[in-house]
Design a protein around this motif. Structure first.
Motif, PDB file in Angstrom:
ATOM      1  N   ALA A 177      43.340  24.275-124.764  1.00  0.00           N
ATOM      2  CA  ALA A 177      42.133  23.611-124.488  1.00  0.00           C
ATOM      3  C   ALA A 177      41.372  24.217-123.211  1.00  0.00           C
ATOM      4  N   GLU A 178      41.610  25.161-122.785  1.00  0.00           N
ATOM      5  CA  GLU A 178      41.062  26.014-121.787  1.00  0.00           C
ATOM      6  C   GLU A 178      40.453  25.270-120.508  1.00  0.00           C
ATOM      7  N   ASP A 179      41.643  24.147-120.264  1.00  0.00           N
ATOM      8  CA  ASP A 179      41.712  23.355-118.987  1.00  0.00           C
ATOM      9  C   ASP A 179      40.629  22.308-118.997  1.00  0.00           C
ATOM     10  N   SER A 180      40.153  21.951-120.283  1.00  0.00           N
ATOM     11  CA  SER A 180      39.118  21.077-120.673  1.00  0.00           C
ATOM     12  C   SER A 180      40.037  19.596-121.235  1.00  0.00           C
ATOM     13  N   VAL A 181      39.686  18.685-120.530  1.00  0.00           N
ATOM     14  CA  VAL A 181      40.426  17.325-120.780  1.00  0.00           C
ATOM     15  C   VAL A 181      40.009  16.883-122.145  1.00  0.00           C
ATOM     16  N   GLU A 182      38.488  17.058-122.187  1.00  0.00           N
ATOM     17  CA  GLU A 182      37.713  16.573-123.458  1.00  0.00           C
ATOM     18  C   GLU A 182      38.186  17.386-124.788  1.00  0.00           C
ATOM     19  N   LYS A 183      38.310  18.536-124.389  1.00  0.00           N
ATOM     20  CA  LYS A 183      38.582  19.525-125.628  1.00  0.00           C
ATOM     21  C   LYS A 183      40.098  19.190-125.966  1.00  0.00           C
ATOM     22  N   GLN A 184      40.918  19.045-125.092  1.00  0.00           N
ATOM     23  CA  GLN A 184      42.447  18.706-125.482  1.00  0.00           C
ATOM     24  C   GLN A 184      42.525  17.360-126.153  1.00  0.00           C
ATOM     25  N   VAL A 185      41.895  16.365-125.932  1.00  0.00           N
ATOM     26  CA  VAL A 185      41.688  15.173-126.532  1.00  0.00           C
ATOM     27  C   VAL A 185      41.338  15.228-127.831  1.00  0.00           C
ATOM     28  N   GLU A 186      40.147  15.895-128.000  1.00  0.00           N
ATOM     29  CA  GLU A 186      39.562  16.227-129.369  1.00  0.00           C
ATOM     30  C   GLU A 186      40.737  16.971-130.265  1.00  0.00           C
ATOM     31  N   GLN A 187      41.341  17.868-129.803  1.00  0.00           N
ATOM     32  CA  GLN A 187      42.255  18.742-130.594  1.00  0.00           C
ATOM     33  C   GLN A 187      43.275  17.983-130.804  1.00  0.00           C
ATOM     34  N   VAL A 188      43.977  17.187-129.934  1.00  0.00           N
ATOM     35  CA  VAL A 188      45.126  16.234-130.319  1.00  0.00           C
ATOM     36  C   VAL A 188      44.739  15.400-131.426  1.00  0.00           C
ATOM     37  N   GLU A 189      43.498  14.801-131.384  1.00  0.00           N
ATOM     38  CA  GLU A 189      43.040  13.820-132.363  1.00  0.00           C
ATOM     39  C   GLU A 189      43.080  14.451-133.782  1.00  0.00           C
ATOM     40  N   ALA A 190      42.478  15.418-133.783  1.00  0.00           N
ATOM     41  CA  ALA A 190      42.233  16.322-134.807  1.00  0.00           C
ATOM     42  C   ALA A 190      43.447  16.603-135.594  1.00  0.00           C
ATOM     43  N   MET A 191      44.583  17.060-134.702  1.00  0.00           N
ATOM     44  CA  MET A 191      45.967  17.336-135.096  1.00  0.00           C
ATOM     45  C   MET A 191      46.439  16.322-136.229  1.00  0.00           C
ATOM     46  N   ILE A 192      46.262  15.057-135.305  1.00  0.00           N
ATOM     47  CA  ILE A 192      46.440  13.598-135.947  1.00  0.00           C
ATOM     48  C   ILE A 192      46.147  13.570-137.453  1.00  0.00           C
ATOM     49  N   ASP A 193      44.611  13.606-137.208  1.00  0.00           N
ATOM     50  CA  ASP A 193      43.763  13.678-138.588  1.00  0.00           C
ATOM     51  C   ASP A 193      44.279  14.488-139.894  1.00  0.00           C
ATOM     52  N   ARG A 194      44.634  15.678-139.143  1.00  0.00           N
ATOM     53  CA  ARG A 194      44.863  16.694-140.299  1.00  0.00           C
ATOM     54  C   ARG A 194      46.436  16.595-140.697  1.00  0.00           C
ATOM     55  N   GLY A 195      47.057  15.525-140.163  1.00  0.00           N
ATOM     56  CA  GLY A 195      48.421  15.086-140.904  1.00  0.00           C
ATOM     57  C   GLY A 195      49.805  15.764-140.203  1.00  0.00           C
ATOM     58  N   ASP A 196      49.466  16.350-139.112  1.00  0.00           N
ATOM     59  CA  ASP A 196      50.579  17.095-138.348  1.00  0.00           C
ATOM     60  C   ASP A 196      51.690  15.964-138.080  1.00  0.00           C
ATOM     61  N   LYS A 197      52.794  16.389-138.268  1.00  0.00           N
ATOM     62  CA  LYS A 197      53.894  15.279-138.280  1.00  0.00           C
ATOM     63  C   LYS A 197      54.508  15.012-136.879  1.00  0.00           C
ATOM     64  N   LEU A 198      54.461  16.000-136.056  1.00  0.00           N
ATOM     65  CA  LEU A 198      54.925  15.893-134.775  1.00  0.00           C
ATOM     66  C   LEU A 198      53.939  16.515-133.914  1.00  0.00           C
ATOM     67  N   LEU A 199      53.927  16.032-132.589  1.00  0.00           N
ATOM     68  CA  LEU A 199      53.268  16.934-131.602  1.00  0.00           C
ATOM     69  C   LEU A 199      53.905  17.377-130.364  1.00  0.00           C
ATOM     70  N   ILE A 200      53.674  18.467-129.971  1.00  0.00           N
ATOM     71  CA  ILE A 200      54.144  19.124-128.729  1.00  0.00           C
ATOM     72  C   ILE A 200      52.865  19.318-127.803  1.00  0.00           C
ATOM     73  N   ILE A 201      52.939  18.566-126.520  1.00  0.00           N
ATOM     74  CA  ILE A 201      51.782  18.641-125.731  1.00  0.00           C
ATOM     75  C   ILE A 201      51.996  19.108-124.357  1.00  0.00           C
ATOM     76  N   GLY A 202      51.573  20.302-123.973  1.00  0.00           N
ATOM     77  CA  GLY A 202      51.607  20.546-122.494  1.00  0.00           C
ATOM     78  C   GLY A 202      50.121  20.344-122.063  1.00  0.00           C
ATOM     79  N   ALA A 203      50.052  19.134-121.198  1.00  0.00           N
ATOM     80  CA  ALA A 203      48.698  18.554-120.637  1.00  0.00           C
ATOM     81  C   ALA A 203      48.050  19.301-119.933  1.00  0.00           C
ATOM     82  N   VAL A 204      46.561  19.315-120.200  1.00  0.00           N
ATOM     83  CA  VAL A 204      45.744  19.496-119.207  1.00  0.00           C
ATOM     84  C   VAL A 204      45.748  18.561-117.780  1.00  0.00           C
TER      85      VAL A 204
END
Length: 368
Positions: free
Chosen positions: A76-103
């Motif tokens: 996410a390059e330290d962008s909260v907004e970008k990381q939110v978009e990335q995580v939501e896109a992962m869910i939309d793509r059908g990723d079955k599990l998420l590992i998140i190192g948060a901004v």
């Protein structure tokens, strides 16, 4: 039975046997219930500006690939907004599990709620996700111990003893980003260890910046820490007064502090470098330790952390209970998140070869 019927029976029997053997072969050696090849794991990490996060992502990606899983790795390059978009896109793509190192551990609540509704489990990686019940597990290091190791190094090198009369020595305190929950653990561990010596006068803080809210560094940015240190040197270290020790929370900030100190003629015979702590055992900072500029770092073997997170993910995806070793110490404000915490290790010039080079964590050819 007619000859044609017998032939058809033999054909069907052979087909069934072939399918059975194929299924058995596919299942062998796959400890994720034979589903890994169909499963994508989302890996959302905060930045590539700190080399340790690049290593974290690469280590997890490699381990998942070895087990037959696909990965969806994003920074996410330290962008909260970008990381939110990335995580939501992962869910939309059908990723079955998420590992998140948060901004920012506080800012992913809506995305975590979306994951929960989609049946996607979440592992908080290194940084605890805060304020949400939709965090299933946490893989990290003992953050309190990190700060304790940094403070203990300062105390030992200055020769401080409880009830003693050493000093007084001047110390300055720094911490990481205010929205990183780990910062609280680091700072608590350090200050619980340092405070007795501040209270009895063996340590003094000329800037009087001693509360966490006063010493945080936005996004862990080294240039901000450098500017802050320059200001403190100009304002509080006049004449012959020098700083003897600096609690630096990580290697990046330590390097920023060293730049400020060098500009003020530290590192000379007249003004030797103060004791400077660090964290993450980054190659650049290990070279600073070898050169005698940074004093120590706290080594957190992120290869082992990647192993813990990947094993957790495999267990979850296989319907197993992941191994945890801390059931009570990681309250995110909404729930206590079950965790597996690894132990950090103090590293300086005396032991870096054994701990970092001999273990393969850093290549000898990358060091001075």
């Amino acid at each position: 039975m007619h000859a044609g019927g017998a032939a058809r029976l033999r054909t069907v029997t052979l087909a069934v046997l072939t399918l059975s053997l194929t299924a058995a072969a596919t299942g062998c050696g796959n400890d994720s219930g034979g589903q890994s090849g169909e499963v994508t794991v989302g890996i959302a990490l905060p930045t590539t500006k700190q080399t340790r996060w690049i290593a974290d992502g690469n280590n997890m990606e490699k381990l998942f690939k070895e087990q037959g899983y696909k990965t969806d790795k994003q920074y996410a390059e330290d962008s909260v907004e970008k990381q939110v978009e990335q995580v939501e896109a992962m869910i939309d793509r059908g990723d079955k599990l998420l590992i998140i190192g948060a901004v920012d551990g506080f800012e992913l609540g809506d995305a975590l709620q979306k994951a929960s509704r989609a049946g996607v489990k979440v592992i908080a990686y290194d940084r605890l996700l805060l304020g949400s019940s939709n965090v299933d597990y946490y893989a990290s290091f003992n953050n309190y111990k990190v700060g304790e190791l940094q403070a203990r190094y300062i105390i030992d090198k200055l020769g401080l003893k409880k009830g003693g009369n050493a000093g007084p020595y001047n110390i300055e305190l720094f911490a990481g980003d205010a929205n990183d929950n780990n910062v609280r653990g680091f700072f608590s561990g350090a200050m619980d260890t340092l405070n007795p010596f501040i209270e009895d006068g063996q340590l003094k803080v000329p800037s009087k910046q001693t509360r966490l809210s006063q010493v945080t560094t936005f996004k862990w940015q080294a240039d901000i820490a450098q500017e802050t240190m320059t200001t403190r040197l100009n304002d509080f270290y006049k004449g012959s007064s020098t700083v003897d020790a600096i609690l630096a929370p990580n290697d990046g900030i330590a390097r920023g502090l060293i730049k400020a100190l060098k500009k003020d003629d530290y590192g000379t015979t007249a003004k030797p470098m103060p004791i400077i702590t660090g964290q993450d055992a980054e190659t650049e900072s290990v070279n600073e330790i070898i050169a005698g500029e940074q004093s120590m770092t706290v080594y957190k073997d992120t290869r082992k952390l990647a192993e813990v997170a990947v094993k957790m993910a495999q267990d979850i995806l296989s319907g197993k209970q992941p191994e945890i070793n801390d059931k009570t110490g990681n309250d995110n404000g909404n729930k206590v998140v079950p965790a597996y915490l690894l132990a950090p290790v103090s590293v300086d010039k005396s032991n870096y070869k054994k701990l970092l080079v001999d273990s393969g964590y850093i290549k000898a050819s990358d060091l001075n």
